[in-house]
Design an enzyme around this catalytic site. Structure first.
Site, PDB file in Angstrom:
ATOM      1  N   ASP A 111     -10.098  -9.049   7.861  1.00 28.77           N
ATOM      2  CA  ASP A 111     -11.536  -8.990   7.563  1.00 28.77           C
ATOM      3  C   ASP A 111     -12.141 -10.389   7.518  1.00 28.77           C
ATOM      4  OD1 ASP A 111     -11.544  -6.253   7.440  1.00 28.77           O
ATOM      5  OD2 ASP A 111     -12.708  -6.177   5.586  1.00 28.77           O
ATOM      6  N   LYS A 130       4.449 -15.007   1.580  1.00 29.77           N
ATOM      7  CA  LYS A 130       4.322 -15.728   0.310  1.00 29.77           C
ATOM      8  C   LYS A 130       5.754 -15.945  -0.187  1.00 29.77           C
ATOM      9  CE  LYS A 130       1.843 -17.388  -3.119  1.00 29.77           C
ATOM     10  NZ  LYS A 130       1.121 -18.662  -2.973  1.00 29.77           N
ATOM     11  N   ASP A 179      -4.751  -6.857   5.785  1.00 25.65           N
ATOM     12  CA  ASP A 179      -6.023  -6.198   5.494  1.00 25.65           C
ATOM     13  C   ASP A 179      -7.073  -7.260   5.151  1.00 25.65           C
ATOM     14  OD1 ASP A 179      -7.914  -4.332   4.872  1.00 25.65           O
ATOM     15  OD2 ASP A 179      -6.942  -3.581   3.062  1.00 25.65           O
ATOM     16  N   TYR A 236       0.812  -1.218   0.000  1.00 23.72           N
ATOM     17  CA  TYR A 236       0.000   0.000   0.000  1.00 23.72           C
ATOM     18  C   TYR A 236       0.846   1.270   0.000  1.00 23.72           C
ATOM     19  CZ  TYR A 236      -4.085  -2.930   1.014  1.00 23.72           C
ATOM     20  OH  TYR A 236      -5.099  -3.866   0.957  1.00 23.72           O
ATOM     21  N   ASP A 247      -1.930 -18.021   1.261  1.00 27.51           N
ATOM     22  CA  ASP A 247      -3.090 -18.714   0.680  1.00 27.51           C
ATOM     23  C   ASP A 247      -3.556 -19.837   1.606  1.00 27.51           C
ATOM     24  OD1 ASP A 247      -0.565 -19.625   0.063  1.00 27.51           O
ATOM     25  OD2 ASP A 247      -1.044 -20.356  -1.925  1.00 27.51           O
TER      26      ASP A 247
END
Ligand code: NAD
Length: 368
Positions: free
Chosen positions: A261, A201, A257, A144, A233
């Site tokens: 959620d 990752k 993020d 970001y 994942d």
């Protein structure tokens, strides 16, 4: 009075002022019992700040926040200030601005199931047995904040796709950014069940390989914490398969993020989720939900996410773990006793146990 603590209150917009009043009630009750003087100063942020000063983050608010031992934020925003005109101020700029100005690089979100609310989750109650995790998300780096750009017309010979528009974002981390978030997570794990999942990752991304290296270097300082590397994942899958395996999870900004959620929905209820944003200076505590303009002013908002944010503040900024435990115990007992605000009620709720914002606050205070 043995101790004085300065707290900057940012009630904001919508249901913000309503749930903040309940937080203040709790602070007064805890202050009396633990002999702590809470010096509360209220400042403007978001839509109300735009209305009164023209800016979503007035300079006085920032000064108040910096001078405080902790900042408590309720919620900001609402349709009144929605605009697509880039020249007009927006409430969200106040929120992003204060996080940036206070250097809040670590976002902590606990996900805990209160047993009486198990039915609110979309997962089977058996799958939720023992769920109590803390997600530590890096908040000021990564995808970001890396270099980004666009090219109007980029030659695409390499892919055979011909010319066309191009856009890119960069996932960029420096060692110190990984090290400090890793320390935050190890400290948290050491104070909990001693288990830390570091999510990356690393099979594909170079930034993840550095992430993994640095996290393992920091791990040497925390021999009591079990460190588990997990690919993002796989984590997304494990969160719905067997969520109780997680104690503390630490991860990059965008992974965090998305995963936070996903994890928050295990509880099924937005009105129960608190968060803390920590940096090197003053920390900020806020519920995860927004300003709920659809129910503002009706007296039905659930104040518990706000009160759970106060609990986090006791724990992480004020060194008051006993007060934190007492408050979370009082909230749990209120729910055990059957009281519900509208958002956490279901078809089995006795209508006589349905309460509003103020009553819910009073019930918790009575159990402190
Ligand atoms: P929201 O979280 O405000 O509301 C979503 C739904 O959940 C609504 O139906 C609302 O009534 C309900 N809800 C939320 N909190 C509740 C509570 N404590 N008790 C009972 N019900 C509750 O999200 P939204 O509707 O997408 O956004 C509304 C406004 O809030 C927007 O202006 C948005 O920009 C802003 N927002 C602010 C923050 C923040 O202050 N950190 C976060 C998210 C959204």
């Amino acid at each position: 009075m043995t101790r004085s603590v300065r707290i900057c209150l940012l009630p904001g917009d919508g249901i913000g002022p309503e749930i903040m009043r309940e937080a203040v009630k709790v602070l007064r009750a805890v202050g009396e019992r633990w002999d702590v003087g809470f010096e509360l100063s209220e400042a403007l942020l978001g839509g109300i700040a735009i209305d009164e000063t023209g800016s979503p983050l007035p300079a006085e608010t920032l000064a108040e926040a910096r001078a405080a031992d902790a900042v408590l934020l309720a919620a900001i925003g609402g349709p009144k200030w929605d605009t697509t005109d880039p020249a007009k101020p927006r409430p969200e700029q106040g929120l992003l601005g204060i996080r940036k100005e206070l250097g809040l690089y670590a976002n902590l979100r606990p996900v805990r199931i209160f047993p009486p609310l198990r039915g609110a989750s979309s997962l089977k109650p058996e799958a939720l047995e023992g769920v109590d995790m803390l997600i530590v998300r890096e908040l000021t780096g990564g995808l970001y904040f890396g270099e980004r750009g666009r090219e109007a017309d980029s030659p695409g010979a390499a892919t055979g796709g011909g010319a066309g528009r191009r856009a890119y974002d960069t996932l960029d981390y420096r060692e110190y950014e990984i090290e400090r978030i890793a320390r935050t997570a190890f400290e948290a794990a050491a104070g909990r069940r001693g288990r830390l999942h570091s999510v990356d990752k690393a099979n594909v991304l170079e930034s993840s390989r550095l992430w993994r290296e640095v996290v393992h270097e920091v791990a040497r300082d925390y021999p009591g914490v079990e460190l588990i590397d997990q690919l993002v994942d796989n984590t997304a899958m494990q969160l719905v398969r067997q969520p109780a395996q997680f104690d503390v999870m630490v991860t990059e900004n965008m992974f965090g993020d998305i995963l936070s959620d996903e994890a928050s929905m295990l509880t099924g209820s937005l009105g129960m989720l608190a968060s803390a944003s920590l940096g090197d200076g003053t920390a900020l505590y806020e519920p995860s939900h927004g300003s709920a303009p659809d129910i503002a002013g009706l007296g039905v908002a659930n104040p518990l996410a706000m009160l759970l944010s106060v609990e986090m503040m006791f724990r992480h900024s004020l060194g008051m773990p006993e007060a934190a435990d007492t408050l979370s115990g009082a909230i749990a007992r209120t729910l055990d006793d059957g009281y519900r605000t509208r958002d956490i009620a279901d078809e089995t709720t006795d209508p006589a146990m349905l309460v509003g914002t103020v009553e819910m606050g009073d019930l918790v205070v009575a159990r402190l």
